[in-house]
Scaffold this motif. Structure first.
Motif, mmCIF file in Angstrom:
data_model
loop_
_atom_site.group_PDB
_atom_site.id
_atom_site.type_symbol
_atom_site.label_atom_id
_atom_site.label_comp_id
_atom_site.label_asym_id
_atom_site.label_seq_id
_atom_site.Cartn_x
_atom_site.Cartn_y
_atom_site.Cartn_z
ATOM 1 N N VAL A 22 0.821 -1.203 0.000
ATOM 2 C CA VAL A 22 0.000 0.000 0.000
ATOM 3 C C VAL A 22 0.857 1.256 0.000
ATOM 4 O O VAL A 22 0.500 2.272 -0.602
ATOM 5 C CB VAL A 22 -0.967 -0.027 1.206
ATOM 6 N N VAL A 23 2.016 1.225 0.642
ATOM 7 C CA VAL A 23 2.903 2.393 0.674
ATOM 8 C C VAL A 23 3.467 2.661 -0.717
ATOM 9 O O VAL A 23 3.494 3.809 -1.191
ATOM 10 C CB VAL A 23 4.028 2.178 1.700
ATOM 11 N N VAL A 24 3.914 1.624 -1.403
ATOM 12 C CA VAL A 24 4.482 1.794 -2.749
ATOM 13 C C VAL A 24 3.398 2.276 -3.714
ATOM 14 O O VAL A 24 3.641 3.176 -4.532
ATOM 15 C CB VAL A 24 5.108 0.472 -3.237
ATOM 16 N N ALA A 25 2.213 1.711 -3.638
ATOM 17 C CA ALA A 25 1.124 2.146 -4.528
ATOM 18 C C ALA A 25 0.787 3.611 -4.297
ATOM 19 O O ALA A 25 0.587 4.371 -5.253
ATOM 20 C CB ALA A 25 -0.111 1.272 -4.307
ATOM 21 N N PHE A 26 0.723 4.026 -3.045
ATOM 22 C CA PHE A 26 0.396 5.421 -2.742
ATOM 23 C C PHE A 26 1.478 6.364 -3.261
ATOM 24 O O PHE A 26 1.169 7.414 -3.852
ATOM 25 C CB PHE A 26 0.229 5.588 -1.231
ATOM 26 N N LEU A 27 2.741 6.027 -3.064
ATOM 27 C CA LEU A 27 3.827 6.899 -3.519
ATOM 28 C C LEU A 27 3.801 7.063 -5.032
ATOM 29 O O LEU A 27 3.917 8.185 -5.554
ATOM 30 C CB LEU A 27 5.174 6.335 -3.058
ATOM 31 N N PHE A 28 3.652 5.975 -5.764
ATOM 32 C CA PHE A 28 3.608 6.065 -7.223
ATOM 33 C C PHE A 28 2.400 6.875 -7.676
ATOM 34 O O PHE A 28 2.513 7.747 -8.547
ATOM 35 C CB PHE A 28 3.557 4.658 -7.834
ATOM 36 N N ALA A 29 1.240 6.602 -7.106
ATOM 37 C CA ALA A 29 0.009 7.258 -7.568
ATOM 38 C C ALA A 29 0.021 8.749 -7.261
ATOM 39 O O ALA A 29 -0.329 9.567 -8.119
ATOM 40 C CB ALA A 29 -1.205 6.586 -6.929
ATOM 41 N N VAL A 30 0.419 9.137 -6.049
ATOM 42 C CA VAL A 30 0.337 10.547 -5.680
ATOM 43 C C VAL A 30 1.364 11.377 -6.445
ATOM 44 O O VAL A 30 1.101 12.530 -6.815
ATOM 45 C CB VAL A 30 0.503 10.709 -4.152
ATOM 46 N N VAL A 31 2.536 10.813 -6.733
ATOM 47 C CA VAL A 31 3.549 11.557 -7.488
ATOM 48 C C VAL A 31 3.137 11.685 -8.954
ATOM 49 O O VAL A 31 3.175 12.783 -9.539
ATOM 50 C CB VAL A 31 4.928 10.873 -7.354
ATOM 51 N N LEU A 32 2.720 10.594 -9.561
ATOM 52 C CA LEU A 32 2.379 10.634 -10.983
ATOM 53 C C LEU A 32 1.125 11.465 -11.236
ATOM 54 O O LEU A 32 1.071 12.263 -12.181
ATOM 55 C CB LEU A 32 2.179 9.210 -11.509
ATOM 56 N N ASP A 33 0.103 11.307 -10.410
ATOM 57 C CA ASP A 33 -1.145 12.030 -10.657
ATOM 58 C C ASP A 33 -0.971 13.537 -10.499
ATOM 59 O O ASP A 33 -1.671 14.314 -11.154
ATOM 60 C CB ASP A 33 -2.229 11.536 -9.705
#
Length: 717
Positions: free
Chosen positions: A657-668
């Protein structure tokens, strides 16, 4: 022939009656209803299934584009109405052109809110006059010689969480088929039954986490029973607090699956592997300390107003992969444990699938019982079947006793079958017999919490992700039951209170933090129950049940394989609910597809690298195979001279969940995209919320508490 001839005039439609003269057909929904919205633009989605009053000539106004969701300038139309004897319009050159007909129906039906209706009754056929063709009564013309086909309405699917339409401010309207809205109070008996139903339908989310973490900590059946009772008590108390002083939405609070993976990572820390004596109490005190510090940080985010700033970064494209990763991260625990007793575990999964999918439309006394109670029904039937198998001797082996510890078993024959006996038999747990009839959960019942900064840092990061989960639940549930979405201040207030509720969970010792359960939105959409009072009554019932020790003992006696089978379904539902947040954005956009795809893939791949690093096939680990992914702190790739930093980095980057959140919040937030494409959450404006009584009644604090804190603008209306 004049339209006033009584021989040719058609029969009048529903109220209001059609005028004698044919005015210019409205060119948009906003013109037909007379709205003056904030956004500008013209829309072609006009078949709303409503009848509106005959429009009067107006100055050009800005109108919302209901399909594109963006502002557009609307030029003044050049057409003027022709005489009543003709159904043609004159353009700028004096030519006669056919009167425009209402555009065809779109996928979304547009409705005005009940709270915003000012005496205007809407029903019907999609034009401004009630005759169905977008023009007033007249004789034969070119327009009505070729009548437009009636627009086909989309089939209604009530169990889907869909958006009905938008109002004048661009906010989506609520479901017309909800049984009870946010402030409805149908009566004590009905509301009590609906409240109990609401909690029963979310049974799996409330009780399953203690059945996983307590055995992992080395706790006994009595410990599991006590933790289950504590979870029920804290869930009831925190739900009441949230309903009165938080978001005020009908959302159940409880032990969230967001906290499960970090809790398992702390439980399997290397310093706890060599403990002697009562491991359960020592590890629980460590968890309590980490949860309390992480919860204080979450409360600071909410009540300081920082959450209002973070809301700008949190959108559906961020929420969707983050929540989906929570469900997908437990694939190594689910079916491997079901496989220890396939004849029970697989039947449990198939029954829940049968009830929730194939029998979901069967209604009994107006209730879709199979859809609403899929989890408890599947659990009851499977448990009864397992009891019959146990009583008929299906799991009896000669000279083998399930109560004898494995280390004391000498016979090789019994060693081979002892695991099957423990997993399949329903009498292997003595939690029900040993639990008392009455037990009051009290704070610090396991001892004084122990604080370690490295575990606290992990929980602080997880508390931010739990806040992201809650933000998505606030927005989705408000579209179903409330007049408008909450203001950023209300969201900050709710996140701050969730932090305080998690502090209570840490003091009482539930093993995880307390937050809004993601399954709330699905439950509200299925049960059609959006009343705040129903959730409050249900929370009171939950507190009473938590004081009965036998209830906790009964739940703790659920066989482990059945717990794993239910979790397979619950985690799959959680992943799907997370991805369903993409409906608020342009799900078909290549930008969003790539962002979500990258976030989900790397949320599985990067933690796999950390979890497998330094492990060879001959490595002898002291934890079960399904807990090995959570023991990464002892063998991860970060190996600096600072042990605490190694622990934090190895643990955080092994959490999906931490990796998914980091990728999503930075890219979006770095990849360009329009607000419509990103599906940016639209929250109510503070000043507008204070002016509208409906919003104030939905979200203002009770007992005039809001007046005391009115000066704190970032945590209120």
């Amino acid at each position: 022939m004049s339209s006033s001839d009584p021989k040719t005039r058609p029969k009048p439609g529903p109220w209001p009656p059609a005028p004698d003269a044919a005015p210019v057909p409205p060119s948009s929904w906003a013109k037909r209803t007379g709205f003056r919205p904030k956004f500008s633009g013209e829309t072609n989605a006009s078949d709303s299934g409503q009848i509106s009053l005959p429009p009067k000539p107006r100055e050009p106004v800005n109108q919302p584009d209901l399909e594109a969701g963006r502002a557009r300038a609307t030029p003044r139309p050049a057409t003027v109405p022709a005489p009543a004897s003709s159904q043609a319009l004159a353009n700028g050159d004096g030519e006669k052109v056919p009167a425009p007909v209402a555009p065809t129906n779109k996928d979304q039906t547009v409705k005005r809110r009940r709270d915003s209706d000012k005496g205007l009754s809407m029903n019907g056929n999609g034009n401004g006059h009630g005759n169905g063709n977008g023009s007033g009564p007249a004789g034969p013309t070119e327009t009505n010689q070729h009548p437009q086909p009636q627009p086909r309405r989309a089939p209604r699917n009530e169990e889907m969480v869909v958006v009905d339409g938008m109002d004048d401010d661009g906010f989506t309207s609520r479901h017309s088929h909800m049984k009870y809205q946010l402030r409805d109070t149908p009566g004590l008996v009905p509301i009590g039954l609906y409240g109990f139903q609401h909690y029963l339908s979310m049974l799996g989310s409330l009780i399953l986490i203690p059945l996983v973490i307590v055995p992992a900590m080395g706790g006994s059946h009595e410990d599991t029973s006590n933790v289950v009772s504590t979870v029920l008590f804290v869930s009831g108390v925190t739900t009441l607090l949230h309903a009165f002083f938080g978001s005020r939405l009908p959302l159940i609070q409880g032990s969230s699956f967001v906290f499960l993976a970090p809790a398992l990572a702390i439980i399997n820390s290397p310093e706890f592997q060599g403990l002697n004596g009562n491991n359960f109490k020592h590890i629980m005190k460590e968890l309590q300390g980490a949860i309390i510090i992480g919860s204080v940080f979450q409360a600071f985010l909410g009540y300081s107003g920082l959450m209002s700033l973070l809301l700008r970064l949190i959108n559906p494209v961020v929420v969707a992969p983050t929540i989906a990763a929570v469900g997908l991260s437990f694939y190594s625990y689910g079916f491997p444990l079901v496989g220890t007793c396939l004849e029970i575990g697989v039947v449990q999964i198939l029954l829940v699938i049968l009830f929730s999918l194939y029998l979901r439309k069967i209604s009994v006394i107006g209730h879709r019982i199979f859809l609403i109670y899929a989890v408890p029904l599947g659990l009851a039937i499977t448990w009864a079947a397992a009891f019959l198998l146990t009583e008929t001797g299906a799991y009896n082996y000669k000279e083998c006793d399930v109560n004898v510890p494995v280390s004391n078993i000498i016979s090789e024959h019994c060693r081979k079958h002892v695991s099957r006996m423990k997993q399949c038999r329903v009498d292997s747990s003595h939690a029900l017999k040993s639990s008392p009839w009455f037990r009051f959960p009290y704070p610090l019942q396991w001892g004084t919490p122990i604080f370690h900064w490295k575990m606290a840092v992990v929980m602080c990061v997880v508390s931010v992700i739990a806040s992201v989960d809650s933000v998505g639940s606030y927005h989705a549930s408000s579209l179903l039951v409330a007049s408008r979405p909450p203001t950023p201040g209300v969201v900050s207030r709710a996140i701050g209170l969730e932090g305080l509720c998690s502090v209570l969970a840490g003091l009482w010792g539930t093993g995880t933090g307390s937050t809004t359960l993601t399954e709330n939105v699905h439950t509200i959409a299925v049960t059609k129950m959006g009343s705040r009072r129903a959730v409050e009554i249900g929370a009171g019932i939950l507190i009473v049940l938590s004081l009965i020790g036998k209830v906790g003992g009964f739940i703790a006696s659920i066989p482990q394989v059945m717990v794993a089978a239910l979790l397979c379904f619950m985690w799959a539902m959680l992943a799907a609910l997370g991805l369903s947040n993409l409906r608020y954005s342009e799900a078909g956009s290549s930008r969003n597809i790539i962002i979500v795809g990258l976030s989900l893939f790397f949320s599985l791949s990067i933690p796999a690298y950390f979890q497998q690093y330094g492990i060879s096939p001959n490595t002898n680990l002291s934890v079960p195979s399904y807990f090995q992914p959570y023991s990464v702190a002892s063998h991860g790739p970060f190996r600096s001279k600072y042990g605490g930093v190694n622990y934090v980095m190895n643990t955080l980057l092994s959490l999906h969940v931490v990796v998914a959140f980091l990728f999503a919040v930075v890219l979006d937030n770095t990849v360009p995209g329009s607000r419509q494409e990103r599906g940016v959450y639209e929250w109510s404006e503070t000043e507008a919320a204070r002016r509208e009584p409906a919003i104030a009644k939905d979200y203002e604090l009770p007992f005039r508490v809001g007046r005391v804190f009115r000066w704190v603008k970032w945590v209120g209306l």
